[in-house]
Write a protein that holds these residues in place. Structure first.
Motif, PDB file in Angstrom:
ATOM      1  N   VAL A 343       0.824  -1.202   0.000  1.00  0.00           N
ATOM      2  CA  VAL A 343       0.000   0.000   0.000  1.00  0.00           C
ATOM      3  C   VAL A 343       0.864   1.261   0.000  1.00  0.00           C
ATOM      4  CG1 VAL A 343      -1.743   1.286   1.289  1.00  0.00           C
ATOM      5  CG2 VAL A 343      -1.887  -1.197   1.156  1.00  0.00           C
ATOM      6  N   GLY A 344       1.956   1.236   0.764  1.00  0.00           N
ATOM      7  CA  GLY A 344       2.808   2.413   0.875  1.00  0.00           C
ATOM      8  C   GLY A 344       3.363   2.857  -0.467  1.00  0.00           C
ATOM      9  N   ARG A 345       3.861   1.899  -1.239  1.00  0.00           N
ATOM     10  CA  ARG A 345       4.431   2.262  -2.538  1.00  0.00           C
ATOM     11  C   ARG A 345       3.340   2.728  -3.507  1.00  0.00           C
ATOM     12  NH1 ARG A 345       8.970  -0.854  -6.288  1.00  0.00           N
ATOM     13  NH2 ARG A 345       9.311   0.956  -7.659  1.00  0.00           N
ATOM     14  N   ARG A 346       2.164   2.083  -3.435  1.00  0.00           N
ATOM     15  CA  ARG A 346       1.097   2.490  -4.348  1.00  0.00           C
ATOM     16  C   ARG A 346       0.661   3.934  -4.063  1.00  0.00           C
ATOM     17  NH1 ARG A 346      -0.942   4.345  -7.585  1.00  0.00           N
ATOM     18  NH2 ARG A 346      -2.645   3.745  -8.993  1.00  0.00           N
ATOM     19  N   ILE A 347       0.652   4.324  -2.789  1.00  0.00           N
ATOM     20  CA  ILE A 347       0.337   5.708  -2.417  1.00  0.00           C
ATOM     21  C   ILE A 347       1.402   6.655  -2.971  1.00  0.00           C
ATOM     22  CG2 ILE A 347       0.249   7.319  -0.472  1.00  0.00           C
ATOM     23  CD1 ILE A 347      -1.093   5.059   1.131  1.00  0.00           C
ATOM     24  N   ALA A 348       2.665   6.287  -2.781  1.00  0.00           N
ATOM     25  CA  ALA A 348       3.759   7.128  -3.269  1.00  0.00           C
ATOM     26  C   ALA A 348       3.692   7.301  -4.782  1.00  0.00           C
ATOM     27  CB  ALA A 348       5.104   6.526  -2.861  1.00  0.00           C
ATOM     28  N   MET A 349       3.357   6.240  -5.495  1.00  0.00           N
ATOM     29  CA  MET A 349       3.225   6.314  -6.949  1.00  0.00           C
ATOM     30  C   MET A 349       2.146   7.317  -7.346  1.00  0.00           C
ATOM     31  SD  MET A 349       3.470   2.252  -7.856  1.00  0.00           S
ATOM     32  CE  MET A 349       2.751   2.454  -9.488  1.00  0.00           C
ATOM     33  N   GLU A 350       1.025   7.315  -6.608  1.00  0.00           N
ATOM     34  CA  GLU A 350      -0.079   8.211  -6.934  1.00  0.00           C
ATOM     35  C   GLU A 350       0.301   9.662  -6.654  1.00  0.00           C
ATOM     36  OE1 GLU A 350      -4.308   8.185  -8.234  1.00  0.00           O
ATOM     37  OE2 GLU A 350      -2.611   6.804  -8.348  1.00  0.00           O
ATOM     38  N   ILE A 351       0.946   9.912  -5.533  1.00  0.00           N
ATOM     39  CA  ILE A 351       1.373  11.281  -5.193  1.00  0.00           C
ATOM     40  C   ILE A 351       2.403  11.774  -6.206  1.00  0.00           C
ATOM     41  CG2 ILE A 351       2.541  12.707  -3.477  1.00  0.00           C
ATOM     42  CD1 ILE A 351       1.380  10.881  -1.316  1.00  0.00           C
ATOM     43  N   LYS A 352       3.350  10.920  -6.530  1.00  0.00           N
ATOM     44  CA  LYS A 352       4.403  11.280  -7.479  1.00  0.00           C
ATOM     45  C   LYS A 352       3.812  11.623  -8.849  1.00  0.00           C
ATOM     46  CE  LYS A 352       8.838   9.411  -9.138  1.00  0.00           C
ATOM     47  NZ  LYS A 352       9.727   8.212  -9.060  1.00  0.00           N
ATOM     48  N   GLN A 353       2.875  10.790  -9.302  1.00  0.00           N
ATOM     49  CA  GLN A 353       2.251  11.027 -10.599  1.00  0.00           C
ATOM     50  C   GLN A 353       1.401  12.293 -10.583  1.00  0.00           C
ATOM     51  OE1 GLN A 353       3.237   9.107 -13.044  1.00  0.00           O
ATOM     52  NE2 GLN A 353       2.104  10.254 -14.566  1.00  0.00           N
ATOM     53  N   ALA A 354       0.694  12.509  -9.468  1.00  0.00           N
ATOM     54  CA  ALA A 354      -0.120  13.721  -9.340  1.00  0.00           C
ATOM     55  C   ALA A 354       0.747  14.973  -9.398  1.00  0.00           C
ATOM     56  CB  ALA A 354      -0.915  13.681  -8.039  1.00  0.00           C
ATOM     57  N   ALA A 355       1.919  14.914  -8.775  1.00  0.00           N
ATOM     58  CA  ALA A 355       2.836  16.051  -8.803  1.00  0.00           C
ATOM     59  C   ALA A 355       3.344  16.296 -10.221  1.00  0.00           C
ATOM     60  CB  ALA A 355       3.999  15.814  -7.854  1.00  0.00           C
ATOM     61  N   LEU A 356       3.690  15.228 -10.933  1.00  0.00           N
ATOM     62  CA  LEU A 356       4.191  15.357 -12.301  1.00  0.00           C
ATOM     63  C   LEU A 356       3.128  15.931 -13.227  1.00  0.00           C
ATOM     64  CD1 LEU A 356       6.212  12.024 -12.666  1.00  0.00           C
ATOM     65  CD2 LEU A 356       7.155  14.340 -12.650  1.00  0.00           C
ATOM     66  N   GLN A 357       1.882  15.528 -13.007  1.00  0.00           N
ATOM     67  CA  GLN A 357       0.780  15.979 -13.853  1.00  0.00           C
ATOM     68  C   GLN A 357       0.151  17.280 -13.352  1.00  0.00           C
ATOM     69  OE1 GLN A 357      -2.114  12.837 -14.353  1.00  0.00           O
ATOM     70  NE2 GLN A 357      -0.577  11.309 -14.910  1.00  0.00           N
ATOM     71  N   ARG A 358       0.681  17.788 -12.248  1.00  0.00           N
ATOM     72  CA  ARG A 358       0.117  18.984 -11.596  1.00  0.00           C
ATOM     73  C   ARG A 358      -1.369  18.788 -11.278  1.00  0.00           C
ATOM     74  NH1 ARG A 358       3.401  23.045 -10.951  1.00  0.00           N
ATOM     75  NH2 ARG A 358       5.409  23.035 -12.056  1.00  0.00           N
ATOM     76  N   LYS A 359      -1.639  17.627 -10.699  1.00  0.00           N
ATOM     77  CA  LYS A 359      -3.001  17.282 -10.288  1.00  0.00           C
ATOM     78  C   LYS A 359      -3.058  16.956  -8.799  1.00  0.00           C
ATOM     79  CE  LYS A 359      -4.644  15.536 -14.749  1.00  0.00           C
ATOM     80  NZ  LYS A 359      -5.230  14.366 -15.458  1.00  0.00           N
ATOM     81  N   MET A 360      -2.230  17.634  -8.016  1.00  0.00           N
ATOM     82  CA  MET A 360      -2.183  17.362  -6.587  1.00  0.00           C
ATOM     83  C   MET A 360      -3.541  17.576  -5.923  1.00  0.00           C
ATOM     84  SD  MET A 360       0.671  16.127  -5.548  1.00  0.00           S
ATOM     85  CE  MET A 360       0.534  16.409  -3.778  1.00  0.00           C
TER      86      MET A 360
END
Length: 365
Positions: A343-360
């Protein structure tokens, strides 16, 4: 109540190339930080004085350790300022809500939280629009609820907190109203539960079957509800008391307790996966209608599979569940992503992708 726009304005000022994943140093903090490190993200661990040893020993995990006299001091202005300076996105787990309290999480914590902070309270069975309500809206079966002890007409489980350790459960099984009165009296006399907590306890039908904690992840970025995997809980003194022969169990005058002390992995027969997927999808749809924007990130449907191969959900976790074993044992994340993760890595992946896409704004509240 802290508004979505207020939190959005805070995250809009963050340096999106230097987001820190933050957690309270308890429950599943190691799993959360390990997942962030797998994605090369910075981490912040907020610890209570005297409880920081695990987070210091695993030196790889915490980039910043903030030591406080008590966890709730995180709400002090200076501490919140520090978290925002570190571009912190807090990740909720059971200790996060227990030590800060729902009111503070909803009204006083002005730090972005990954997930839907307004859904966290629904985990409590005595709250309006709680987990039972959500399960009903989703059309997912849950155990029958006895409104009062005198209604007990078969095996039932009494869900009540321990008297001294409010994070621990003092659940016990009864077979009748008389059995309820007897065991309640014994537990009150032994100081395991209080009369007040018992009066506000939940009494559920005890469903016989094999239990599986089904872990999902709702992604606002992809719009999908992913099935992450399954784990089961190891509990004392239930495990391994049940491994004793029945004769010896009956000879021992021991109060059985359900204190979770560990986890073990599990998989489910492939022909049942369709039902698993349907449950996750239906719950996600119901949550979006009842608590917009719905589930963001992890949700666990703790279930029993009956002999008729039907699923009955007896508990819902609306934040990071404590299941670090998933990170190294789940075949289902490998099917989805090509490698096993928790779960921890899946959360990090989502936050990281949101930051890259500017969709925080899509992944925080």
């Amino acid at each position: 109540m802290i508004g979505l726009q207020q939190i959005a304005s805070i995250v809009d000022r963050y340096d999106l190339k230097n987001i820190s994943v933050g957690t309270i140093g308890s429950h599943s903090a190691l799993e959360i930080m390990d997942g962030a490190k797998d994605e090369n993200m910075k981490t912040v661990c907020v610890c209570q004085k005297g409880r920081d040893l695990p987070y210091r020993r695993f030196k790889r995990l915490a980039d910043e350790i903030i030591i406080l006299d008590k966890f709730s001091d995180i709400l002090n202005r200076d501490n919140q300022d520090r978290l925002r300076e570190l571009n912190t996105v807090m990740v909720a787990h059971r200790a996060f809500t227990a030590y800060l309290g729902y009111d503070n999480v909803e009204n006083n914590l002005k730090v972005p939280v990954f997930g839907n902070r307004l859904m966290l309270r629904a985990e409590e069975r005595n709250s309006p629009r709680n987990q039972y309500y959500l399960l009903q809206k989703a059309g997912i079966r849950h155990p029958r609820i006895y409104r009062k002890p005198s209604e007990i007409d078969g095996p039932a489980i009494v869900k009540v907190q321990e008297a001294k350790r409010k994070l621990e459960r003092a659940f016990f099984i009864v077979t009748s109203f008389e059995d309820f009165k007897k065991k309640s009296r014994q537990k009150i006399e032994r100081g395991l539960v209080t009369k007040q907590d018992l009066e506000s306890s939940t009494i559920e039908e005890y469903v016989l079957g094999t239990y599986f904690n089904l872990n999902f992840f709702c992604s606002p970025l992809s719009g999908e509800t992913e099935f992450l995997g399954i784990e089961r809980r190891l509990q004392t003194n239930l495990h391994d008391f049940v491994s004793l022969p029945a004769k010896q169990q009956m000879e021992l005058d021991i109060q059985i307790q359900n204190i979770e002390v560990g986890h073990t992995p599990a998989s489910i027969r492939e022909s049942l996966l369709e039902k698993v997927f349907e449950m996750g999808d239906k719950f996600a749809v119901a949550a979006r209608k009842e608590y917009p924007p719905g589930v963001i990130g992890p949700v666990s449907l703790q279930s029993v599979v009956t002999v008729d191969l039907d699923f009955v959900v007896y508990d819902v976790s609306l934040r990071v569940p404590g299941n670090p074993i998933l990170a190294t044992t789940s075949p289902y994340t490998k099917y989805q992503h090509g490698h096993t993760m928790g779960v921890g890595r899946r959360i990090a992946m989502e936050i990281k992708q949101a930051a890259l896409q500017r969709k925080m704004r899509d992944v925080i509240t």
